[in-house]
Design an enzyme around this catalytic site. Structure first.
Site, PDB file in Angstrom:
ATOM      1  N   CYS A  70       0.839  -1.208   0.000  1.00  0.00           N
ATOM      2  CA  CYS A  70       0.000   0.000   0.000  1.00  0.00           C
ATOM      3  C   CYS A  70       0.872   1.255   0.000  1.00  0.00           C
ATOM      4  O   CYS A  70       1.718   1.433   0.881  1.00  0.00           O
ATOM      5  CB  CYS A  70      -0.920   0.002   1.216  1.00  0.00           C
ATOM      6  N   CYS A  73       0.402   3.595   3.392  1.00  0.00           N
ATOM      7  CA  CYS A  73       0.854   3.195   4.716  1.00  0.00           C
ATOM      8  C   CYS A  73       2.198   3.866   5.016  1.00  0.00           C
ATOM      9  O   CYS A  73       2.922   4.270   4.094  1.00  0.00           O
ATOM     10  CB  CYS A  73       1.017   1.678   4.789  1.00  0.00           C
ATOM     11  N   HIS A 116      -4.120   0.819   8.081  1.00  0.00           N
ATOM     12  CA  HIS A 116      -4.594   0.404   6.765  1.00  0.00           C
ATOM     13  C   HIS A 116      -6.011  -0.150   6.801  1.00  0.00           C
ATOM     14  O   HIS A 116      -6.779   0.011   5.842  1.00  0.00           O
ATOM     15  CB  HIS A 116      -3.634  -0.634   6.187  1.00  0.00           C
ATOM     16  N   ASN A 156     -14.055   9.046  -1.115  1.00  0.00           N
ATOM     17  CA  ASN A 156     -14.723   7.885  -1.687  1.00  0.00           C
ATOM     18  C   ASN A 156     -14.359   6.683  -0.824  1.00  0.00           C
ATOM     19  O   ASN A 156     -13.176   6.471  -0.561  1.00  0.00           O
ATOM     20  CB  ASN A 156     -14.240   7.618  -3.117  1.00  0.00           C
ATOM     21  N   HIS A 167      -6.841   1.892   1.598  1.00  0.00           N
ATOM     22  CA  HIS A 167      -6.381   2.612   2.788  1.00  0.00           C
ATOM     23  C   HIS A 167      -7.270   3.844   3.006  1.00  0.00           C
ATOM     24  O   HIS A 167      -7.581   4.555   2.048  1.00  0.00           O
ATOM     25  CB  HIS A 167      -4.926   3.041   2.594  1.00  0.00           C
ATOM     26  N   HIS A 169      -8.566   7.213   3.099  1.00  0.00           N
ATOM     27  CA  HIS A 169      -8.041   8.480   2.609  1.00  0.00           C
ATOM     28  C   HIS A 169      -9.127   9.235   1.869  1.00  0.00           C
ATOM     29  O   HIS A 169     -10.158   8.683   1.492  1.00  0.00           O
ATOM     30  CB  HIS A 169      -6.851   8.246   1.671  1.00  0.00           C
ATOM     31  N   GLN A 171      -9.557  13.107  -0.734  1.00  0.00           N
ATOM     32  CA  GLN A 171      -8.848  13.905  -1.724  1.00  0.00           C
ATOM     33  C   GLN A 171      -9.291  15.362  -1.636  1.00  0.00           C
ATOM     34  O   GLN A 171     -10.359  15.672  -1.102  1.00  0.00           O
ATOM     35  CB  GLN A 171      -9.111  13.369  -3.132  1.00  0.00           C
TER      36      GLN A 171
END
Length: 374
Positions: A70, A73, A116, A156, A167, A169, A171
């Site tokens: 990933c 991470c 994660h 999303n 993971h 997150h 934007q």
């Protein structure tokens, strides 16, 4: 909030956000300084007036890598990532595969946690507040960049949504043209002002709170409700009671209350269908453009594409072809189900709502007025 600005090997910016001072963020990015060639282009559709980003380089972006590979991470021995530090709280960096860059805008990735396997709903209120502070900081900084007209923070979650990195997150996009949905909001708000002399979004919030049946939860400074003409099976809009254009204008009291209400809302979404897997969703902050957005109101729109435990809402012919939405769940039913999706009493702490707030809708007819690569 304490921030440390540094740079990745290929020159992209990386920012660490910490809740306390003194963290050493000098770990270097030891990867080769190879930057992905990207020249996104904005093209205007003459038939609609909408701008479309052409970003062909994104075809080669990382897609659902195994957990031990990933890129979000923290860096480990033998496994280097976009985050050189061995640990972090919240980290933001320029997207390696941006839809917008240079004169077309900017795309950033916001990593909510180094864990994660977690989700935003698993964050503590303190960590959620740090993410809110990071969103606010990015809104302020990107708004000051030449050519930027609007800043959009969003998350999303879930493969069903199209996420390419599991993971946790989100934007941030810095647009150089007003987004199509915002343009519709501007037109609707102007028409409402001309017809009534009032602000559209203040009226939407007041009417929803007064009626009550579509309110999911409310606090002293925020209310979450299902819109009257919801497009998605389960869609909730979260508004501050005081109309402001963007995240930078929230007061400390409004910021302090937001994390617990928002975490409560996300956990209700996860309990909706009785599934072990978390509910996929899109969470989107709508902020006014820097110019001409005086009639708009900061708010968050949260929705899922799941309509039942084993069925998804697909954007098929009517939605994709004609932008005419068909919703399979009545908004009043969706609000009731979300109100009923309370946290089990065996888990009072993680499911607590904002201090002094209530998860119940106001009484019906009460007339209460509003006080990386993805």
């Amino acid at each position: 909030m304490f921030r440390t600005v540094t740079e990745l090997a290929d020159g992209r910016e990386l920012i660490y956000y910490d809740s306390a001072p003194g963290r050493d963020r000098r770990a270097p990015d030891r990867r080769p300084p190879d930057r992905v060639p990207s020249v996104p282009e904005l093209r205007r559709d003459p038939a609609t007036g909408d701008w479309v980003a052409i970003a062909a380089h994104r075809q080669s972006r990382t897609h659902l890598p195994p957990a031990d590979s990933c890129p979000l991470c923290p860096t480990r021995e033998g496994r280097e990532s976009e985050i050189p530090a061995a640990d972090y709280e919240v980290a933001v960096f320029e997207n390696r595969f941006p839809s917008l860059s240079g004169p077309t805008g900017r795309c950033e990735v916001v990593c909510f946690t180094p864990d994660h396997d977690a989700g935003f709903a698993d964050l503590t209120p303190e960590r959620a507040r740090l993410v809110l502070d990071a969103w606010t900081d990015r809104t302020a900084e990107l708004s000051a960049r030449p050519g930027v007209v609007q800043v959009y923070c969003f998350e999303n979650r879930g493969a069903e949504i199209g996420v390419t990195l599991p993971h946790p997150h989100g934007q941030v996009y810095a647009f150089t043209a007003v987004a199509p949905r915002t343009a519709k909001h501007l037109a609707a708000a102007a028409a409402h002002r001309a017809a009534t002399g009032r602000n559209l979004f203040e009226d939407l919030l007041a009417e929803s709170r007064a009626a009550g049946e579509r309110v999911v939860l409310a606090g002293e400074h925020w209310t979450a409700f299902v819109p009257y003409a919801a497009r998605w099976p389960y869609e909730v809009h979260l508004y501050p009671h005081r109309r402001v254009p963007d995240l930078t204008r929230l007061t400390e009291a409004e910021r302090a209350e937001f994390p617990r209400l928002y975490l409560d809302l996300l956990r209700r979404f996860d309990r909706l269908f009785g599934l072990a897997a978390p509910t996929p969703y899109v969470s989107a902050w709508h902020q006014a453009p820097l110019s001409g957005g005086g009639e708009l109101a900061l708010h968050l729109e949260l929705f899922t594409v799941r309509r039942t435990a084993d069925k998804l809402k697909y954007l098929a012919g009517t939605e994709s072809g004609m932008e005419a939405f068909m919703n399979d769940v009545a908004p009043e039913t969706a609000a009731r189900r979300l109100r009923e999706a309370r946290c089990p009493r065996t888990r009072p702490t993680p499911c607590a709502t904002a201090s002094g707030g209530s998860t119940a809708a106001p009484p019906r007819g009460s007339g209460r007025r509003p006080a990386g690569s993805t």
